[in-house]
Motif scaffolding. Sequence first.
Motif, short mmCIF file in Angstrom:
data_model
loop_
_atom_site.label_atom_id
_atom_site.label_comp_id
_atom_site.label_asym_id
_atom_site.label_seq_id
_atom_site.Cartn_x
_atom_site.Cartn_y
_atom_site.Cartn_z
N PRO A 170 0.83 -1.22 0.00
CA PRO A 170 0.00 0.00 0.00
C PRO A 170 0.85 1.26 0.00
CG PRO A 170 -0.04 -1.07 2.16
CD PRO A 170 0.65 -2.02 1.23
N ARG A 171 0.41 2.25 -0.75
CA ARG A 171 1.12 3.53 -0.77
C ARG A 171 0.86 4.32 0.50
NH1 ARG A 171 -0.18 5.93 -6.71
NH2 ARG A 171 -2.12 4.75 -6.54
N VAL A 219 -9.55 -9.09 -11.56
CA VAL A 219 -8.32 -8.60 -12.19
C VAL A 219 -7.61 -9.77 -12.84
CG1 VAL A 219 -6.10 -7.48 -11.81
CG2 VAL A 219 -8.10 -6.77 -10.47
N GLY A 220 -7.35 -9.67 -14.14
CA GLY A 220 -6.62 -10.74 -14.81
C GLY A 220 -6.89 -10.75 -16.30
N SER A 221 -5.98 -11.40 -17.00
CA SER A 221 -6.10 -11.47 -18.46
C SER A 221 -7.11 -12.53 -18.87
CB SER A 221 -4.74 -11.81 -19.07
OG SER A 221 -4.28 -13.08 -18.61
N ARG A 222 -7.61 -12.39 -20.07
CA ARG A 222 -8.54 -13.36 -20.65
C ARG A 222 -7.78 -14.12 -21.75
NH1 ARG A 222 -14.06 -11.77 -19.53
NH2 ARG A 222 -14.81 -12.78 -21.43
N PRO A 223 -7.13 -15.25 -21.41
CA PRO A 223 -6.28 -15.96 -22.37
C PRO A 223 -7.05 -16.39 -23.61
CG PRO A 223 -5.95 -16.79 -20.13
CD PRO A 223 -7.15 -15.91 -20.09
N ALA A 224 -6.40 -16.26 -24.75
CA ALA A 224 -7.06 -16.58 -26.03
C ALA A 224 -7.43 -18.05 -26.13
CB ALA A 224 -6.16 -16.17 -27.19
N THR A 251 -6.08 -6.85 -17.29
CA THR A 251 -4.72 -6.94 -16.79
C THR A 251 -4.27 -5.60 -16.22
OG1 THR A 251 -4.21 -8.60 -18.47
CG2 THR A 251 -2.34 -7.51 -17.41
N VAL A 252 -3.69 -5.64 -15.03
CA VAL A 252 -3.16 -4.43 -14.38
C VAL A 252 -1.65 -4.56 -14.35
CG1 VAL A 252 -3.10 -3.05 -12.27
CG2 VAL A 252 -5.24 -4.16 -12.99
N THR A 253 -0.96 -3.67 -15.04
CA THR A 253 0.50 -3.77 -15.17
C THR A 253 1.26 -2.89 -14.18
OG1 THR A 253 0.51 -2.07 -16.88
CG2 THR A 253 0.34 -4.36 -17.61
N ASP A 254 0.59 -1.98 -13.54
CA ASP A 254 1.25 -1.07 -12.62
C ASP A 254 0.95 -1.49 -11.18
OD1 ASP A 254 1.05 1.61 -10.86
OD2 ASP A 254 2.54 1.87 -12.45
N ASP A 255 1.99 -1.67 -10.38
CA ASP A 255 1.81 -2.11 -9.00
C ASP A 255 0.99 -1.13 -8.19
OD1 ASP A 255 3.20 -4.40 -9.49
OD2 ASP A 255 5.02 -3.82 -8.40
N ASN A 256 1.13 0.16 -8.44
CA ASN A 256 0.36 1.15 -7.70
C ASN A 256 -1.13 1.04 -8.00
OD1 ASN A 256 2.53 2.31 -6.31
ND2 ASN A 256 3.00 3.69 -8.01
N ASP A 257 -1.45 0.77 -9.26
CA ASP A 257 -2.86 0.60 -9.62
C ASP A 257 -3.44 -0.65 -8.95
OD1 ASP A 257 -2.72 2.86 -11.18
OD2 ASP A 257 -2.42 1.76 -13.07
N LEU A 258 -2.64 -1.72 -8.93
CA LEU A 258 -3.10 -2.95 -8.28
C LEU A 258 -3.25 -2.72 -6.78
CD1 LEU A 258 -3.88 -5.89 -8.48
CD2 LEU A 258 -1.45 -6.51 -8.40
#
Length: 527
Positions: A170-171, A219-224, A251-258
């Motif tokens: 957490p920030r 939160v997560g990707s939807r694999p093809a 997909t969330v690529t930034d740790d702060n966003d997650l």
Amino acid sequence: MPPDRPTFRAAFYTGNFHLRDGIGRSIRDKVNALRSGADGRDWQVTVFCQDSNIDDPAVTICGSLAQVVCSPAFQEADLHLFEFGWYYQLMDAVLFVPPHARALAHFQGITAPEFLKDRSGYLASWKQQFNLHKTDTVMCSSHYTRQVLERFGIDKDRLRLLLLPVSVLPRAPPVKAVAGPVNLLQVGRLIQSKGTLDLVRALAMLPPETRDEVKLKIVGSRPAGDQDYLAEIDAAIAGHGLNDSVVFVGTVTDDNDLSDLYAAADALIAPSYHEGYCLPVVEAYAHGCHVIAYDNSNLPYVTAGLGRIVPTGDVAALSEAIAAFVQGLANRADNSATVLTESGGMPWSELQEKVRAHAETLKHATFDRTFLGLVGEALAAPSPSGIDRLDPALFFEDRRSFTIRPRELQPKDEYSQPGLAIWQGDRIEYDSARFPSVEETLLFFGPYIELSPGRWRLRLDADIDGEFTLRLTCNFGVPVAEAVVSNTERAIEFTLPEPIEKFETLLFAAPDARSIVLRGIAMDRLT
């Protein structure tokens, strides 16, 4: 002035070394721990991989196992560290680690075959798991993966726990809402083993008045490759009227966003059917979240008695646990809310404090301390390790360099007797004053290796007082070259018109030989 710090070399191995990848993050954590110098050593690091998007001078992309094993960085490394959770070609380099070095593996766990479509990939990974028998230490990322390797037959004395650190923090101290909907979160790829469809069905089974109080973010990707499963999830959401209750974040690529998503959540739901570790659980704990999970693989361990565990695949039990949590928070506005955990009922505020305190024990400082301790333990182990490994010269004909360590050399019998041994730790030390009664002038010979044609240079890493005779032979005595070596002349060059087998190095004490301290022999092909 403080004494000079010793310099050591470490080589890491993985398939793909990528940002936002669990294996990549695990390697970066270890590299950073070594580079910190907290263990009193200076480390030179190489990361061997087959592909990478990480900008670091330590990264070496290799297209073949031979390219790795024939590399000076491989031959000269004191420590070899293999990340293993799925088959990759470079993992086989563990079979060729030189006897002087130490080999450690970090086992992340292989997904169970019943949850995989790539059955051939699983079989290759399972076979490669036997390579762990050739390591000095296997670091296990969880209690569960340790159990897996014990059942697999890896010597228990070689197994050590190295739990993964919390990276998403957490920030600011998270403050949970005291009114409004109860926010649930799931983090992970949308694949069948993560149990997303079970979670949607569990929400559908909630009493209507409870369901209206719940919001779920996924939160997560939807694999093809999982379109049928994704279609089932979408159909279940639409069919049960949950479109307003369920949000796919992607997909969330930034740790702060997650981190912001964890901070806003009240509970993480982890209905997974298999987890080698499940990092989202401890990330959620760091943000004060409750966790509800299935009871398989590592989930009972990682939740540490502070979450709620229900039988795997029991959607009704999962729904009841969610309902109990939502109902328990009914009085959160006046700070009297309670939550049912595996350790019993607990006030909501107290649970938040306890899960955050547990996450504190899994921060990077703890990981670094544990990892560096295991490295020190491995380096301090008696040499040689007693693990039989392969000679690269037998497999890679175009090898261009060799590093011969003293322990690979064979002393003449007279110099291996008690009180007369020329081996001193990882060095060979000879002083003519210590051996006045020994008539044998051959100090050592070996090892037998195969050399390809070309111009070669052999250099002694040694301190020499006086003169010694260095003789190079092949096939048990056929001359290749001979030279006098001293503290100013410690190299010899020779040309091989054709490949030779059973090349060996012999060192003799000449009449003017007084002493030598030998740390190693380097051989390089010049042309």
